[in-house]
Write a protein that holds these residues in place. Structure first.
Motif, PDB file in Angstrom:
ATOM      1  N   PRO A 206       7.733  -0.453   3.634  1.00  0.00           N
ATOM      2  CA  PRO A 206       8.698  -0.621   2.432  1.00  0.00           C
ATOM      3  C   PRO A 206       8.914   0.896   2.186  1.00  0.00           C
ATOM      4  N   SER A 207       9.865   1.008   1.157  1.00  0.00           N
ATOM      5  CA  SER A 207      10.176   2.241   0.481  1.00  0.00           C
ATOM      6  C   SER A 207       9.078   2.683  -0.359  1.00  0.00           C
ATOM      7  N   ARG A 208       8.522   1.722  -1.101  1.00  0.00           N
ATOM      8  CA  ARG A 208       7.317   1.781  -2.067  1.00  0.00           C
ATOM      9  C   ARG A 208       6.152   0.671  -2.158  1.00  0.00           C
ATOM     10  N   VAL A 209       5.272   1.119  -2.250  1.00  0.00           N
ATOM     11  CA  VAL A 209       4.048   0.080  -2.120  1.00  0.00           C
ATOM     12  C   VAL A 209       2.846   0.747  -3.074  1.00  0.00           C
ATOM     13  N   ILE A 210       2.690  -0.459  -3.554  1.00  0.00           N
ATOM     14  CA  ILE A 210       1.273  -0.163  -4.734  1.00  0.00           C
ATOM     15  C   ILE A 210       0.286  -1.130  -4.202  1.00  0.00           C
ATOM     16  N   CYS A 211      -0.942  -0.682  -4.091  1.00  0.00           N
ATOM     17  CA  CYS A 211      -2.202  -1.526  -3.543  1.00  0.00           C
ATOM     18  C   CYS A 211      -3.082  -1.130  -4.203  1.00  0.00           C
ATOM     19  N   LYS A 212      -4.496  -2.145  -4.068  1.00  0.00           N
ATOM     20  CA  LYS A 212      -5.639  -1.992  -4.754  1.00  0.00           C
ATOM     21  C   LYS A 212      -6.542  -1.222  -3.554  1.00  0.00           C
ATOM     22  N   SER A 213      -7.381  -0.512  -4.316  1.00  0.00           N
ATOM     23  CA  SER A 213      -8.252   0.247  -3.625  1.00  0.00           C
ATOM     24  C   SER A 213      -8.940  -0.521  -2.591  1.00  0.00           C
ATOM     25  N   GLY A 214      -9.187  -0.187  -1.249  1.00  0.00           N
ATOM     26  CA  GLY A 214     -10.158  -1.069  -0.195  1.00  0.00           C
ATOM     27  C   GLY A 214      -9.202  -1.771   0.417  1.00  0.00           C
ATOM     28  N   THR A 215      -7.772  -2.190   0.095  1.00  0.00           N
ATOM     29  CA  THR A 215      -6.936  -2.899   0.952  1.00  0.00           C
ATOM     30  C   THR A 215      -6.369  -1.995   2.105  1.00  0.00           C
ATOM     31  N   SER A 216      -5.912  -2.530   2.980  1.00  0.00           N
ATOM     32  CA  SER A 216      -5.018  -1.852   4.134  1.00  0.00           C
ATOM     33  C   SER A 216      -3.521  -2.120   3.883  1.00  0.00           C
ATOM     34  N   VAL A 217      -2.674  -1.133   4.209  1.00  0.00           N
ATOM     35  CA  VAL A 217      -1.479  -1.032   4.067  1.00  0.00           C
ATOM     36  C   VAL A 217      -0.751  -0.455   5.194  1.00  0.00           C
ATOM     37  N   LYS A 218       0.273  -1.269   5.863  1.00  0.00           N
ATOM     38  CA  LYS A 218       1.224  -1.044   6.967  1.00  0.00           C
ATOM     39  C   LYS A 218       2.636  -0.525   6.559  1.00  0.00           C
TER      40      LYS A 218
END
Lengths: 115, 121
Positions: B8-20
């Motif tokens: 994505p162009s922007r992503v917000i996630c919680k600590s401990g999660t994984s982002v691709k």
């Protein structure tokens, strides 16, 4: 090993004035040199590059740069600044190595154009 | 031609999660893709070099188990930030080199994607 030094993290010019952004490089092999522009929250756009041949390189948006081996410099110039030139500018160096043309970037120069 | 996209162009996630994060070359085949990170008001730092069908080469100081790179095809490379933490918040940019277009200079130009802003809460 290669490195790039950009003198001046911030440069401010008046609209219509000359733009000069300085870049000095260090390279143990014949360098390829680049200038990129980055607008906020966007990727990099190539302004111009020097690989071989003529040492004065013309790029997009009226920018040009001159490769001076004796001074290890590749300064970026534009005769007349426009408001739309306000952005971050990065100088980068690469050499043909087994690393597949990796780029080493300078720390960037923020160009501000004032009315 | 030579367009690179990122999603994505922007992503917000919680600590401990994984982002691709995906990097695609839209109109050319990319033999090599590069992944950079850029902290606010700073320059781009190369994280790793990704070659299609082989393991990525990581720069010194970059944790390969944290930043997983997969270059499964000539048009797609992915960066997965595993167990993300706030200090991983950054702007991630990919670039790609076209296949077989070395030109007379022997240099393969890198084409950059628009970047992905990652914010870890």
């Amino acid at each position: 090993a290669q490195s790039v030094t950009q003198l001046g993290s911030h440069v401010s010019v008046s609209e219509g004035a000359l733009v000069l952004l300085r870049c000095n490089y260090s390279s143990s092999v014949p360098p390829y040199l680049f200038w990129y522009v980055q607008y906020p929250n966007q990727g990099l756009q190539l302004l111009l590059k020097y690989t071989t041949g003529a040492t004065l390189v013309k790029g997009i948006n009226g920018f040009e740069a001159e490769f001076k081996k004796s001074e290890t410099s590749f300064h970026l110039t534009k005769p007349s600044a426009h408001m739309s030139d306000a952005a971050e500018y990065f100088c980068a160096v690469s050499g043909v190595t087994g690393g597949g043309n990796k780029l080493t970037f300078g720390t960037g120069t923020q160009l501000k154009v004032e009315l | 031609g030579a367009v690179v996209s990122q999603h994505p162009s922007r992503v917000i996630c919680k600590s401990g999660t994984s982002v691709k994060i995906e990097c695609r070359s839209l109109d050319f085949q990319a033999t090599t893709m590069f992944w950079y990170r850029q902290f606010p008001k700073q320059s781009l730092m190369l994280m790793a070099t990704s070659n299609e069908g082989s393991k990525a080469t990581y720069e010194q100081g970059v944790e390969k188990d944290k930043f997983l790179i997969n270059h499964a095809s000539l048009t797609l490379s992915t960066l997965t930030v595993t167990s993300a933490h706030p200090e991983d918040s950054s702007f991630y940019i990919c670039s790609a080199i076209t296949r077989g277009l070395s030109g007379t200079s022997g240099y393969n130009e890198q084409f950059f994607g628009p970047g992905t802003r990652l914010t870890v809460l």
